[in-house]
Design a protein around this motif. Structure first.
Motif, PDB file in Angstrom:
ATOM      1  N   VAL A  14       0.530   3.246 -12.690  1.00 11.68           N
ATOM      2  CA  VAL A  14       1.335   4.451 -12.923  1.00 11.68           C
ATOM      3  C   VAL A  14       0.486   5.486 -13.646  1.00 11.68           C
ATOM      4  N   ARG A  15       0.537   6.728 -13.156  1.00 10.91           N
ATOM      5  CA  ARG A  15      -0.181   7.805 -13.834  1.00 10.91           C
ATOM      6  C   ARG A  15       0.748   8.994 -14.059  1.00 10.91           C
ATOM      7  N   PHE A  16       0.540   9.678 -15.171  1.00  9.97           N
ATOM      8  CA  PHE A  16       1.292  10.879 -15.500  1.00  9.97           C
ATOM      9  C   PHE A  16       0.419  12.091 -15.180  1.00  9.97           C
ATOM     10  N   CYS A  17       0.940  13.019 -14.389  1.00 13.91           N
ATOM     11  CA  CYS A  17       0.206  14.248 -14.108  1.00 13.91           C
ATOM     12  C   CYS A  17       0.159  15.128 -15.354  1.00 13.91           C
ATOM     13  N   PRO A  18      -0.851  15.975 -15.478  1.00 14.19           N
ATOM     14  CA  PRO A  18      -0.797  17.023 -16.503  1.00 14.19           C
ATOM     15  C   PRO A  18       0.441  17.890 -16.275  1.00 14.19           C
ATOM     16  N   PRO A  19       0.932  18.595 -17.291  1.00 14.56           N
ATOM     17  CA  PRO A  19       2.177  19.370 -17.152  1.00 14.56           C
ATOM     18  C   PRO A  19       2.194  20.232 -15.899  1.00 14.56           C
ATOM     19  N   ALA A  20       3.212  20.021 -15.071  1.00 14.73           N
ATOM     20  CA  ALA A  20       3.302  20.704 -13.787  1.00 14.73           C
ATOM     21  C   ALA A  20       4.728  20.611 -13.273  1.00 14.73           C
ATOM     22  N   GLU A  21       5.006  21.364 -12.229  1.00 16.89           N
ATOM     23  CA  GLU A  21       6.337  21.375 -11.640  1.00 16.89           C
ATOM     24  C   GLU A  21       6.224  21.212 -10.133  1.00 16.89           C
ATOM     25  N   ALA A  22       7.062  20.338  -9.571  1.00 17.11           N
ATOM     26  CA  ALA A  22       7.144  20.231  -8.117  1.00 17.11           C
ATOM     27  C   ALA A  22       7.968  21.409  -7.618  1.00 17.11           C
ATOM     28  N   THR A  23       7.382  22.219  -6.753  1.00 13.93           N
ATOM     29  CA  THR A  23       8.045  23.447  -6.319  1.00 13.93           C
ATOM     30  C   THR A  23       8.497  23.418  -4.865  1.00 13.93           C
ATOM     31  N   ARG A  82       9.131   2.543 -13.366  1.00 16.67           N
ATOM     32  CA  ARG A  82       8.993   1.109 -13.664  1.00 16.67           C
ATOM     33  C   ARG A  82       9.314   0.257 -12.446  1.00 16.67           C
ATOM     34  N   VAL A  83      10.393   0.588 -11.757  1.00 21.52           N
ATOM     35  CA  VAL A  83      10.792  -0.189 -10.582  1.00 21.52           C
ATOM     36  C   VAL A  83       9.796   0.006  -9.444  1.00 21.52           C
ATOM     37  N   LEU A  84       9.393   1.239  -9.210  1.00 21.25           N
ATOM     38  CA  LEU A  84       8.497   1.517  -8.091  1.00 21.25           C
ATOM     39  C   LEU A  84       7.108   0.918  -8.300  1.00 21.25           C
ATOM     40  N   SER A  85       6.733   0.711  -9.548  1.00 22.06           N
ATOM     41  CA  SER A  85       5.418   0.109  -9.814  1.00 22.06           C
ATOM     42  C   SER A  85       5.316  -1.298  -9.248  1.00 22.06           C
ATOM     43  N   GLU A  86       6.461  -1.935  -8.998  1.00 21.29           N
ATOM     44  CA  GLU A  86       6.466  -3.280  -8.428  1.00 21.29           C
ATOM     45  C   GLU A  86       6.303  -3.262  -6.908  1.00 21.29           C
ATOM     46  N   ALA A  87       6.509  -2.090  -6.288  1.00 26.33           N
ATOM     47  CA  ALA A  87       6.546  -2.033  -4.827  1.00 26.33           C
ATOM     48  C   ALA A  87       5.483  -1.120  -4.223  1.00 26.33           C
ATOM     49  N   TYR A  88       4.820  -0.288  -5.039  1.00 22.82           N
ATOM     50  CA  TYR A  88       3.844   0.667  -4.508  1.00 22.82           C
ATOM     51  C   TYR A  88       2.509   0.503  -5.224  1.00 22.82           C
ATOM     52  N   GLU A  89       1.466   0.824  -4.499  1.00 24.37           N
ATOM     53  CA  GLU A  89       0.128   0.682  -5.056  1.00 24.37           C
ATOM     54  C   GLU A  89      -0.095   1.638  -6.218  1.00 24.37           C
ATOM     55  N   THR A  90       0.413   2.865  -6.082  1.00 24.77           N
ATOM     56  CA  THR A  90       0.315   3.846  -7.160  1.00 24.77           C
ATOM     57  C   THR A  90       1.645   4.570  -7.291  1.00 24.77           C
ATOM     58  N   VAL A  91       1.947   4.963  -8.525  1.00 25.00           N
ATOM     59  CA  VAL A  91       3.141   5.759  -8.821  1.00 25.00           C
ATOM     60  C   VAL A  91       2.693   6.941  -9.668  1.00 25.00           C
ATOM     61  N   THR A  92       3.067   8.138  -9.253  1.00 23.66           N
ATOM     62  CA  THR A  92       2.683   9.364  -9.948  1.00 23.66           C
ATOM     63  C   THR A  92       3.933  10.038 -10.498  1.00 23.66           C
ATOM     64  N   ALA A 130       0.839  -1.180   0.000  1.00 20.33           N
ATOM     65  CA  ALA A 130       0.000   0.000   0.000  1.00 20.33           C
ATOM     66  C   ALA A 130       0.879   1.238   0.000  1.00 20.33           C
ATOM     67  N   GLY A 131       0.386   2.305  -0.602  1.00 22.24           N
ATOM     68  CA  GLY A 131       1.140   3.552  -0.571  1.00 22.24           C
ATOM     69  C   GLY A 131       1.359   4.105  -1.965  1.00 22.24           C
ATOM     70  N   ASN A 132       1.776   5.370  -1.982  1.00 22.10           N
ATOM     71  CA  ASN A 132       1.995   6.077  -3.237  1.00 22.10           C
ATOM     72  C   ASN A 132       3.445   6.527  -3.319  1.00 22.10           C
ATOM     73  N   ALA A 133       4.041   6.378  -4.502  1.00 22.62           N
ATOM     74  CA  ALA A 133       5.357   6.927  -4.785  1.00 22.62           C
ATOM     75  C   ALA A 133       5.194   8.021  -5.830  1.00 22.62           C
ATOM     76  N   VAL A 134       6.013   9.043  -5.725  1.00 22.84           N
ATOM     77  CA  VAL A 134       6.014  10.152  -6.680  1.00 22.84           C
ATOM     78  C   VAL A 134       7.388  10.244  -7.305  1.00 22.84           C
ATOM     79  N   VAL A 135       7.420  10.376  -8.627  1.00 23.45           N
ATOM     80  CA  VAL A 135       8.671  10.533  -9.360  1.00 23.45           C
ATOM     81  C   VAL A 135       8.675  11.915  -9.998  1.00 23.45           C
ATOM     82  N   LEU A 136       9.727  12.672  -9.748  1.00 30.26           N
ATOM     83  CA  LEU A 136       9.871  14.002 -10.328  1.00 30.26           C
ATOM     84  C   LEU A 136      10.743  13.896 -11.575  1.00 30.26           C
ATOM     85  N   GLY A 137      10.140  14.124 -12.740  1.00 29.58           N
ATOM     86  CA  GLY A 137      10.866  14.033 -14.000  1.00 29.58           C
ATOM     87  C   GLY A 137      10.455  12.809 -14.784  1.00 29.58           C
ATOM     88  N   ALA A 138      10.122  13.006 -16.066  1.00 31.14           N
ATOM     89  CA  ALA A 138       9.669  11.907 -16.923  1.00 31.14           C
ATOM     90  C   ALA A 138      10.664  11.606 -18.024  1.00 31.14           C
TER      91      ALA A 138
END
Length: 440
Positions: free
Chosen positions: A130-139, A21-31, A4-12
């Motif tokens: 795995v889901r891709f956010c609409p264009p945005a920046e982590a600030t 790809r790796v985190l998709s094996e260990a987390y319920e959702t990856v953003t 269970a849990g969410n991982a966030v990746v900054l940068g596509a």
């Protein structure tokens, strides 16, 4: 095993896609968060300014990506990207010495950055969690009140209101644009020690129609920069029946963008198969220029304090001189490392990952920086070992003109299959010394 849990990746970009790809094996959702509108098909994009440049996927990188994305090499080949025997199908001219060719198991792929990244991105899009956010920046980073754990990111979209994404793990894969040092400092953590080696590389890539008779029927060519001639030329076969040619200069040398100037620059390399191709082949599109000021390594593995729930990966840890083609391969091997350390749980995850990444980076960093330090204008400490190794490798290149075993040993190191120390094995040293005696 997915938890269970969410991982966030900054940068596509490549490092971010590998991490997802790796985190998709260990987390319920990856953003995945990226500033760009990501293309559906293979295409250069604004957020990857080097995407129009020639890229090299080393043998070890191909193997690692095939392990992360099963059948990727075959998929790229089906899209027209040739698989290349890096010893048997490439003209190598190291330090002015043409290398004797031989068949090998060192197989790379001649592929544009756009096709490689687009193919990997399509694979990641197919992952259900795995889901891709609409264009945005982590600030900014979000954290617990005591700042001991990262809990997510503050996101600023192109349009609309700022919002928060909460996560159990945030991975910074933003490359050289990484804000991690500043963000960590703002949370009261030490800044990682930095190593910087200025090299001032300017490189220009142009694509040409590929004819089977060019390069004597081979699929690539390379000549390296040396003191007194700080210029490099690389040719690589790619998809769509094309050759990509990258000419580069270090320490202020800049390849011209016009055809005549580009041709004269190629002729100055002293490798006829490269200059003849540039002079006679039919160009496709316009040339692209890129400047790279310095190799930079951030030593996260040396930090004694680091927040839970946060990692840094890829060029955000270490950005290599692009002339050695190491970046994507190191990112792929870091992806395999991440896969191996995740089962140990969140406690001390950063310590396990950064220590492993430091060891992975040591080899390619020593290759790139040690080679750059041959130029007296490049600032940096030159230990007796560095000077000795550079002199020895020069002799190895001379001996590899006739000894394919030495060429194979060098290419295995260059492709990150073997560590640099393998070149100092007694059997290799004896062959180098024997060749020197015979030539003397």
């Amino acid at each position: 095993m997915v938890s269970a849990g969410n991982a966030v990746v900054l940068g596509a970009s490549m490092a971010g896609l590998i991490a997802a790809r790796v985190l998709s094996e260990a987390y319920e959702t990856v953003t995945i968060i990226d500033r760009d509108t990501l293309p559906d098909a293979a295409a250069p994009r604004r957020g990857v300014p080097q995407s129009r440049q020639l890229h090299v996927l080393l043998a070890q990188g191909r193997r690692a990506l095939d392990e992360l994305f099963e059948g990727l090499s075959d998929e790229l080949s089906a899209a027209g990207a040739p698989q290349v025997d890096l010893h048997g199908q490439v003209h190598w001219c190291n330090d002015g010495y043409p290398m004797r060719r031989a068949a090998s198991d060192l197989v790379g792929i001649g592929v544009s950055r756009a096709l490689l990244e687009g193919t990997v991105r399509a694979r990641v899009r197919k992952l259900d969690n795995v889901r891709f956010c609409p264009p945005a920046e982590a600030t900014a980073l979000l954290s617990t009140e005591d700042r001991s754990q990262i809990t997510g990111v503050l996101v600023t979209p192109r349009t609309g209101a700022v919002y928060r994404i909460y996560a159990d793990l945030v991975v910074d894969a933003c490359g050289r644009a990484s804000r991690s040092p500043a963000w960590l400092a703002g949370l009261g953590y030490p800044v990682p020690p930095e190593q910087r080696v200025p090299i001032d590389v300017t490189y220009v890539t142009r694509t040409y129609e590929r004819d089977p008779g060019q390069l004597d029927g081979l699929l690539g060519a390379l000549t390296n920069a040396v003191p007194g001639r700080p210029r490099t030329g690389i040719v690589a076969a790619q998809e769509d029946g094309r050759f990509a040619v990258a000419l580069s200069g270090v320490l202020g040398e800049q390849p011209p963008m016009d055809h005549e100037g580009f041709t004269r620059f190629a002729e100055s390399l002293g490798v006829p198969v490269i200059s003849r191709l540039v002079r006679e082949a039919v160009p496709v599109g316009s040339p692209a220029r890129m400047r790279y000021p310095a190799s930079v390594r951030l030593r996260y593995e040396r930090l004694r304090r680091f927040p839970l729930g946060y990692l840094v990966l890829g060029d955000a840890i270490c950005s290599f001189n692009p002339l050695y083609g190491q970046g994507m391969t190191v990112a792929a091997t870091e992806g395999l490392l991440l896969r191996s350390v995740l089962p140990g749980g969140p406690d001390r995850l950063a310590r396990r990952f950064f220590r492993g990444a430091g060891k992975l980076i040591d080899g390619p960093w020593s290759i790139a920086v040690g080679t750059d330090l041959r130029f007296p204008q490049v600032p940096g400490p030159r230990s007796a070992r560095v000077r000795l190794v550079n002199a020895y490798v020069h002799r190895l290149h001379a001996a590899a003109r006739t000894d394919a075993v030495l060429g194979a040993a060098f290419l295995r190191v260059l492709n990150l299959v073997d560590p640099p120390t393998r070149l100092l094995r007694p059997a290799i040293v004896r062959r180098v010394l024997r060749a020197r005696r015979n030539s003397g």
